[in-house]
Write a protein that holds these residues in place. Structure first.
Motif, PDB file in Angstrom:
ATOM      1  N   TYR A  15      27.975  11.872  -5.596  1.00 47.62           N
ATOM      2  CA  TYR A  15      26.979  12.586  -4.795  1.00 47.62           C
ATOM      3  C   TYR A  15      26.766  14.010  -5.313  1.00 47.62           C
ATOM      4  CZ  TYR A  15      27.319   8.704  -1.547  1.00 47.62           C
ATOM      5  OH  TYR A  15      27.271   7.458  -0.992  1.00 47.62           O
ATOM      6  N   ARG A  16      25.578  14.527  -5.055  1.00 49.26           N
ATOM      7  CA  ARG A  16      25.190  15.837  -5.575  1.00 49.26           C
ATOM      8  C   ARG A  16      25.193  16.924  -4.514  1.00 49.26           C
ATOM      9  NH1 ARG A  16      20.791  12.193  -7.335  1.00 49.26           N
ATOM     10  NH2 ARG A  16      21.134  11.664  -9.517  1.00 49.26           N
ATOM     11  N   GLN A  17      24.946  16.546  -3.241  1.00 49.17           N
ATOM     12  CA  GLN A  17      24.741  17.535  -2.187  1.00 49.17           C
ATOM     13  C   GLN A  17      26.080  17.954  -1.569  1.00 49.17           C
ATOM     14  OE1 GLN A  17      21.975  19.037  -1.296  1.00 49.17           O
ATOM     15  NE2 GLN A  17      20.545  17.840  -2.537  1.00 49.17           N
ATOM     16  N   GLY A  23      28.739   9.546   2.534  1.00 52.91           N
ATOM     17  CA  GLY A  23      27.517   8.847   2.147  1.00 52.91           C
ATOM     18  C   GLY A  23      27.559   7.385   2.569  1.00 52.91           C
ATOM     19  N   VAL A  24      27.268   6.489   1.639  1.00 49.44           N
ATOM     20  CA  VAL A  24      27.322   5.054   1.920  1.00 49.44           C
ATOM     21  C   VAL A  24      28.782   4.653   2.147  1.00 49.44           C
ATOM     22  CG1 VAL A  24      26.915   2.779   0.890  1.00 49.44           C
ATOM     23  CG2 VAL A  24      25.273   4.612   0.511  1.00 49.44           C
ATOM     24  N   SER A 110      16.931  12.270  -8.925  1.00 50.32           N
ATOM     25  CA  SER A 110      17.745  13.158  -9.762  1.00 50.32           C
ATOM     26  C   SER A 110      17.021  14.462 -10.060  1.00 50.32           C
ATOM     27  CB  SER A 110      18.174  12.453 -11.049  1.00 50.32           C
ATOM     28  OG  SER A 110      17.073  12.358 -11.920  1.00 50.32           O
ATOM     29  N   VAL A 111      15.691  14.421 -10.086  1.00 53.17           N
ATOM     30  CA  VAL A 111      14.906  15.645 -10.304  1.00 53.17           C
ATOM     31  C   VAL A 111      15.197  16.660  -9.198  1.00 53.17           C
ATOM     32  CG1 VAL A 111      12.564  16.614 -10.385  1.00 53.17           C
ATOM     33  CG2 VAL A 111      13.049  14.401 -11.480  1.00 53.17           C
ATOM     34  N   TYR A 112      15.373  16.152  -7.966  1.00 48.63           N
ATOM     35  CA  TYR A 112      15.575  17.037  -6.810  1.00 48.63           C
ATOM     36  C   TYR A 112      17.016  17.044  -6.321  1.00 48.63           C
ATOM     37  CZ  TYR A 112      10.571  16.794  -7.075  1.00 48.63           C
ATOM     38  OH  TYR A 112       9.284  16.854  -7.539  1.00 48.63           O
ATOM     39  N   LYS A 113      17.926  16.459  -7.122  1.00 46.04           N
ATOM     40  CA  LYS A 113      19.349  16.387  -6.764  1.00 46.04           C
ATOM     41  C   LYS A 113      19.559  15.739  -5.399  1.00 46.04           C
ATOM     42  CE  LYS A 113      21.009  20.211  -9.623  1.00 46.04           C
ATOM     43  NZ  LYS A 113      19.795  20.254 -10.445  1.00 46.04           N
ATOM     44  N   MET A 114      18.745  14.747  -5.109  1.00 44.49           N
ATOM     45  CA  MET A 114      18.853  14.056  -3.823  1.00 44.49           C
ATOM     46  C   MET A 114      19.917  12.970  -3.879  1.00 44.49           C
ATOM     47  SD  MET A 114      14.844  13.552  -2.910  1.00 44.49           S
ATOM     48  CE  MET A 114      15.153  12.833  -1.301  1.00 44.49           C
ATOM     49  N   ASP A 115      20.520  12.688  -2.717  1.00 45.21           N
ATOM     50  CA  ASP A 115      21.528  11.634  -2.615  1.00 45.21           C
ATOM     51  C   ASP A 115      21.036  10.475  -1.756  1.00 45.21           C
ATOM     52  OD1 ASP A 115      23.505  12.847  -4.165  1.00 45.21           O
ATOM     53  OD2 ASP A 115      24.226  14.044  -2.480  1.00 45.21           O
ATOM     54  N   LEU A 116      21.331   9.275  -2.247  1.00 43.61           N
ATOM     55  CA  LEU A 116      21.076   8.047  -1.478  1.00 43.61           C
ATOM     56  C   LEU A 116      22.271   7.840  -0.544  1.00 43.61           C
ATOM     57  CD1 LEU A 116      19.580   5.336  -0.994  1.00 43.61           C
ATOM     58  CD2 LEU A 116      20.786   4.417  -2.979  1.00 43.61           C
ATOM     59  N   ILE A 117      22.065   7.971   0.761  1.00 43.55           N
ATOM     60  CA  ILE A 117      23.213   7.978   1.683  1.00 43.55           C
ATOM     61  C   ILE A 117      23.264   6.782   2.634  1.00 43.55           C
ATOM     62  CG2 ILE A 117      23.542  10.484   1.626  1.00 43.55           C
ATOM     63  CD1 ILE A 117      22.075  10.565   4.394  1.00 43.55           C
ATOM     64  N   GLY A 118      22.370   5.844   2.492  1.00 48.30           N
ATOM     65  CA  GLY A 118      22.463   4.682   3.363  1.00 48.30           C
ATOM     66  C   GLY A 118      21.286   3.765   3.179  1.00 48.30           C
ATOM     67  N   GLY A 119      21.359   2.635   3.873  1.00 48.60           N
ATOM     68  CA  GLY A 119      20.256   1.710   3.771  1.00 48.60           C
ATOM     69  C   GLY A 119      20.646   0.338   4.241  1.00 48.60           C
TER      70      GLY A 119
ATOM     71  N   THR B  40      23.531   9.663  10.386  1.00 46.38           N
ATOM     72  CA  THR B  40      22.304   8.876  10.299  1.00 46.38           C
ATOM     73  C   THR B  40      22.548   7.483   9.725  1.00 46.38           C
ATOM     74  OG1 THR B  40      20.009   8.885   9.527  1.00 46.38           O
ATOM     75  CG2 THR B  40      21.617   9.902   8.090  1.00 46.38           C
ATOM     76  N   ALA B  41      21.833   6.513  10.241  1.00 46.92           N
ATOM     77  CA  ALA B  41      21.969   5.123   9.791  1.00 46.92           C
ATOM     78  C   ALA B  41      20.629   4.421   9.923  1.00 46.92           C
ATOM     79  CB  ALA B  41      23.010   4.392  10.631  1.00 46.92           C
ATOM     80  N   VAL B  42      20.472   3.355   9.151  1.00 48.44           N
ATOM     81  CA  VAL B  42      19.218   2.597   9.200  1.00 48.44           C
ATOM     82  C   VAL B  42      19.529   1.103   9.282  1.00 48.44           C
ATOM     83  CG1 VAL B  42      18.996   2.564   6.677  1.00 48.44           C
ATOM     84  CG2 VAL B  42      16.960   2.273   8.063  1.00 48.44           C
TER      85      VAL B  42
END
Lengths: 320, 320
Positions: A15-17, A23-24, A110-119, B40-42
């Motif tokens: 993770y970046r943030q 996260g997940v 990756s451009v915005y240093k965003m993290d995928l944290i769920g789904g 947060t969760a989805v």
């Protein structure tokens, strides 16, 4: 691959943030936010409604789905930080294709240093991707659409109508100059995050991203701010290369096309120079297209051939 | 009704959460969070995969979709505050049916004073509902599944297997005693928010909600905490009325059925009395079902007929 193995190949490995606590991998993701407002938006894309294999591959699709959401966050003046993805996977979609969709999302994340944290990945009949994006913004710098005031300038970044033109080129397999440019504008929109973030020195600014067409976004700002916006047809910035198309097509795309994900804003005269400076810093064109008036006969008036005519919210786009 | 009129009938007219700065009506929603972690969760539901008209109406569907998400937030020890809804609407679904789905969501949202702060309504071939839930929790009271420790007690709230039993009754149109109870457990699960929130005095607690079956949730806690969990088959709480079904059916539902949205937790011996007190306060049954051991031959061991056998993560549920 079973569902869990597939998720393992999809989820971010690191993770970046720094504000991310978890996260997940639990019931929910956890993040911390002191001194900031948290901004969140969701967008959903359905195959053959919002995108199709005919016009883009999986990587482009993933890229675009997330880009569109990031654009909403940018239009609030916020920085995108996290995203959650729900995907409905039809039987005919291979693991590779699913991974490619996430590859496209990761590319722009990756451009915005965003993290995928769920789904959530579920099975269904047709491909659907829903993305929730979460961003932060200094609490007195949120950019609402209700903040336009009389005598403000109205401006737009970049050029409008390109994405619709690109889709038109793809759907009709046209061979025109600069096809690649228009197609890229459709497939790979660049949300104007850096520009919007750098406007923070300005105390008041109304801002919308152009997702549903310039006319629609003008209406949204005018209605939310209880004003009339007057724009000049001659000033709307369109790409020079679009002139090979008919005037009707150009008007259609520039007012009602949308999906360029440029920003539309209003700002006081005295802050205009700052807007231009910030745009220049980012190599971005910014154009004054009109001004904010007291509320009158229609939310949006279009100056065309020396006449002021009401501009409708939604026009009609002929998809041939 | 056009899309915008439909959204007007769906969106909340007034908001309940004081931390909300902006709900529906701009590019994104904005909320503030000081001194809390944001959770947060989805979750995504597809018609004929996760629910069907055969077994529930639209109001129940909406209720259940949001309940399931709230349960994830409860399992983190957090309080649910906001939700965003993406819905894909097929042509055959009437406006009334869409409104009924939101009616069901609003019904359970009002129990927890939650606000609907955003979403997306799009057209597509089949009904799909994706819900993102956002909650707050005191930052040192987040309940992770990796917090189980050796010698902890393992507990479960309520009874397990009821929801699967209810679905079985519906799918087979059975006429058995207490059908209504089991069916309600399937259609209208009650997430254990108040119970989980009231455990805040306890410093450490591992917690999962039972969405994918008791066996699966036990595995998740055991694996995340690097321990083995031993449970006793005789202690698993099931509804008395379930005894009209075969032993195989009961085992199937209680271990692999899931969707009861009860909570599974582990806690130190010394905090057990507090857990019981909190459960009593909320009129909720809580049962000790086993204990946490050092990591051994399998993540989860089941004591059955004086033998310890590994309990698999996923069993097989025959859907007749």
């Amino acid at each position: 691959m079973n569902e869990f193995e597939l998720i393992d190949t999809i989820k971010q490995q690191t993770y970046r943030q720094t504000s991310l606590i978890k996260g997940v991998g639990d019931d929910a993701a956890v993040f911390r936010s002191d001194g900031y407002d948290v901004v969140t938006a969701v967008d959903t894309f359905v195959e053959n409604v919002h995108f199709s294999k005919k016009t883009m591959d999986e990587v482009d699709t993933g890229y675009r789905v997330l880009a569109v959401n990031i654009s909403d966050i940018a239009a609030m003046g916020a920085s995108p930080k996290f995203y959650l993805v729900s995907i409905v996977i039809p039987p005919q979609l291979s693991d590779k294709q699913v991974q490619d969709i996430f590859k496209g999302m990761k590319e722009i994340a990756s451009v915005y240093k965003m993290d995928l944290i769920g789904g959530d990945t579920v099975s269904g009949d047709s491909l659907m991707i829903s993305v929730t994006v979460i961003g932060y913004v200094h609490r007195d710098k949120v950019r609402y659409r209700h903040d336009a005031m009389e005598n403000d300038l109205v401006f737009v970044t970049g050029t409008v109508g390109d994405a619709s033109c690109g889709l038109h080129i793809l759907l009709n397999a046209l061979d025109v100059d600069n096809s690649d440019y228009f197609i890229a504008r459709h497939r790979r929109p660049r949300p104007r995050v850096a520009f919007a973030n750098d406007l923070q020195k300005i105390s008041r600014l109304a801002l919308n991203d152009i997702s549903d067409g310039l006319a629609n976004e003008l209406h949204e700002i005018a209605e939310a701010s209880n004003v009339t916006i007057q724009i000049d047809d001659n000033l709307i910035p369109i790409s020079h290369a679009m002139h090979v198309f008919t005037k009707e097509e150009q008007d259609n795309w520039k007012y009602f096309g949308g999906e360029d994900f440029e920003l539309l804003g209003t700002v006081s005269e005295q802050n205009w120079a700052q807007v231009v400076d910030v745009a220049n810093k980012h190599g971005l064109q910014v154009t004054k297209i009109g001004s904010v008036k007291p509320k009158s006969i229609a939310p949006v008036l279009l100056q065309q051939n020396n006449k002021n005519i009401p501009l409708e919210k939604k026009g009609f786009i002929h998809k041939k």
